[in-house]
Design a protein around this motif. Structure first.
Motif, PDB file in Angstrom:
ATOM      1  N   GLY A 253      43.771  28.508  45.159  1.00  0.00           N
ATOM      2  CA  GLY A 253      44.895  28.386  44.235  1.00  0.00           C
ATOM      3  C   GLY A 253      44.678  29.244  42.998  1.00  0.00           C
ATOM      4  N   ASN A 254      44.679  28.570  41.843  1.00  0.00           N
ATOM      5  CA  ASN A 254      44.465  29.330  40.602  1.00  0.00           C
ATOM      6  C   ASN A 254      43.026  29.243  40.124  1.00  0.00           C
ATOM      7  N   GLN A 255      42.132  28.839  41.016  1.00  0.00           N
ATOM      8  CA  GLN A 255      40.736  28.696  40.638  1.00  0.00           C
ATOM      9  C   GLN A 255      39.825  29.585  41.479  1.00  0.00           C
ATOM     10  N   LEU A 265      42.283  31.368  36.954  1.00  0.00           N
ATOM     11  CA  LEU A 265      42.905  32.691  36.977  1.00  0.00           C
ATOM     12  C   LEU A 265      44.168  32.726  36.129  1.00  0.00           C
ATOM     13  N   PRO A 266      44.434  33.852  35.466  1.00  0.00           N
ATOM     14  CA  PRO A 266      45.741  34.045  34.810  1.00  0.00           C
ATOM     15  C   PRO A 266      46.847  34.010  35.860  1.00  0.00           C
ATOM     16  N   LYS A 271      49.294  35.313  41.650  1.00  0.00           N
ATOM     17  CA  LYS A 271      50.280  35.954  42.527  1.00  0.00           C
ATOM     18  C   LYS A 271      49.668  37.145  43.267  1.00  0.00           C
ATOM     19  N   MET A 272      48.866  37.926  42.537  1.00  0.00           N
ATOM     20  CA  MET A 272      48.274  39.130  43.124  1.00  0.00           C
ATOM     21  C   MET A 272      47.339  38.795  44.289  1.00  0.00           C
ATOM     22  N   ASN A 351      36.746  37.055  30.203  1.00  0.00           N
ATOM     23  CA  ASN A 351      38.132  37.515  30.125  1.00  0.00           C
ATOM     24  C   ASN A 351      38.610  37.932  31.517  1.00  0.00           C
ATOM     25  N   LEU A 352      39.250  37.004  32.209  1.00  0.00           N
ATOM     26  CA  LEU A 352      39.676  37.269  33.583  1.00  0.00           C
ATOM     27  C   LEU A 352      40.954  38.102  33.668  1.00  0.00           C
TER      28      LEU A 352
END
Length: 367
Positions: A253-255, A265-266, A271-272, A351-352
């Motif tokens: 997911g976003n991790q 993750l931003p 999405k990327m 800084n991701l």
């Protein structure tokens, strides 16, 4: 000046133990007219072989090389309208600098007045007018390198070829000569192909850079593109000093889960990388994107972790810090004002927004 084209160039050598060895594998690219193009890569990657094939000092196994509109596969080196500057200056010790500069033109039976005019012009460009009556032994390494470049300038070739010309100079003089070569390129509006193993030299000199490894071209791009959008793990690790950090991770997911930490993750990165959700990846982050929270006006609420510093290297205005994430050692580059100390815990922000992910199987960057 002229452009240079490589069309499906292959160079093979016979090795007693390994059989056929590829020095260059199916290389195709164009060096633009008036471009400063740099080949970079580790020893044995094929960069010098590529340069020598342009010069005609090596014959390709297959493929075509064009200089301008002329196919030069069977053209003798002296007839290719190129000038080469080598790592060793190759100056004649018994001749004066004036005689060294004019030697090649003299062999071509160039009129004496024309030789003198070209020597005067080259000496003016390189600011070596006061050295013309000296012998090479009376000059410093930097001065001798200028003479070697001057000998190429007087030829007024279509293409200049430089084979690691700064390798014999000390660090301070190399920086000075890099500036002078950049200014020379602008002044002459010359087509220059330059070979180096030093990625800093490549990044500061090249308008475009050809990164090679094991005979294969890994990427051709501007310095900015190579740094921000490397094609694969090799380019990402080779370009940049210190190099990019790599950590094994799993995307969910976003991790992003590593052996020690879970990063968030931003939104745009989620999405990327959606296609790789649930898969193993290689997480890449450059040292300058690992920041000390001591110098941040406000501490973010995500991707901040405490680490134990193994080593701190002082570089004046900057510190290089070394620490572990699981079995992986990471490097950070922070402002010296953070005053971080070795063997002490400190808080770092990752800084991701600048992160990269790579496919562990193909080793290519995930777009």
């Amino acid at each position: 000046m002229a452009e240079v084209k490589f069309l499906n160039i292959v160079k093979q050598f016979e090795d007693e133990n390994k059989g056929k060895v590829f020095a260059v594998k199916d290389a195709s690219f164009t060096v633009k007219d008036k471009e400063f193009l740099v080949f970079v890569g580790p020893s044995g990657c094929g960069k010098t072989t590529s340069l020598r094939m342009v010069a005609g000092l090596e014959r390709q196994t297959s493929g075509d090389i064009y200089i301008g509109d002329r196919l030069v596969n069977k053209v003798h080196p002296k007839d290719r309208d190129i000038a080469m500057v080598f790592q060793d200056y190759a100056l004649y010790p018994h001749m004066t600098i004036r005689e060294n500069l004019g030697f090649g033109l003299k062999n071509l039976k160039t009129p004496k007045a024309e030789i003198e005019a070209k020597i005067k012009e080259a000496a003016s460009i390189l600011s070596i007018e006061n050295l013309l009556d000296r012998k090479p032994r009376e000059l410093s390494g930097g001065q001798r390198q200028r003479i070697a470049v001057g000998r190429a300038i007087v030829r007024n070739p279509s293409v200049f070829l430089f084979d690691e010309p700064l390798s014999n100079l000390d660090a301070k003089l190399r920086v000075q000569m890099r500036v002078e070569l950049s200014e020379l390129h602008k002044r002459l509006e010359a087509t220059i192909i330059y070979v180096t193993h030093d990625q800093v030299e490549a990044m500061t000199l090249g308008q475009r850079i050809v990164v090679m490894n094991a005979g294969e071209i890994q990427q051709i791009a501007t310095p900015e593109e190579l740094y921000e959008k490397p094609n694969n793990l090799f380019v990402a690790g080779f370009i940049g000093s210190p190099p990019m950090n790599f950590v094994k991770a799993r995307l969910e997911g976003n991790q992003l889960h590593t052996a020690s930490y879970t990063f968030t993750l931003p939104d745009d990165k989620v999405k990327m990388y959606k296609k790789y959700d649930g898969q193993e990846v290689i997480f890449g982050i450059r040292p300058e994107d690992i920041l000390s929270t001591k110098l941040m006006p406000s501490v973010p609420d995500k991707n901040v972790y405490q680490v134990n510093l193994k080593v701190v290297e002082h570089l004046g205005a900057e510190l290089l810090i070394y620490f572990d994430i699981g079995d992986d050692q990471l490097t950070g580059r922070v402002n010296a004002d953070a005053k971080l100390k070795q063997l002490e815990p400190t808080e770092l922000y990752f800084n991701l927004n600048k992160m990269q992910l790579f496919d562990p199987k193909t080793q290519e960057r995930i777009y």
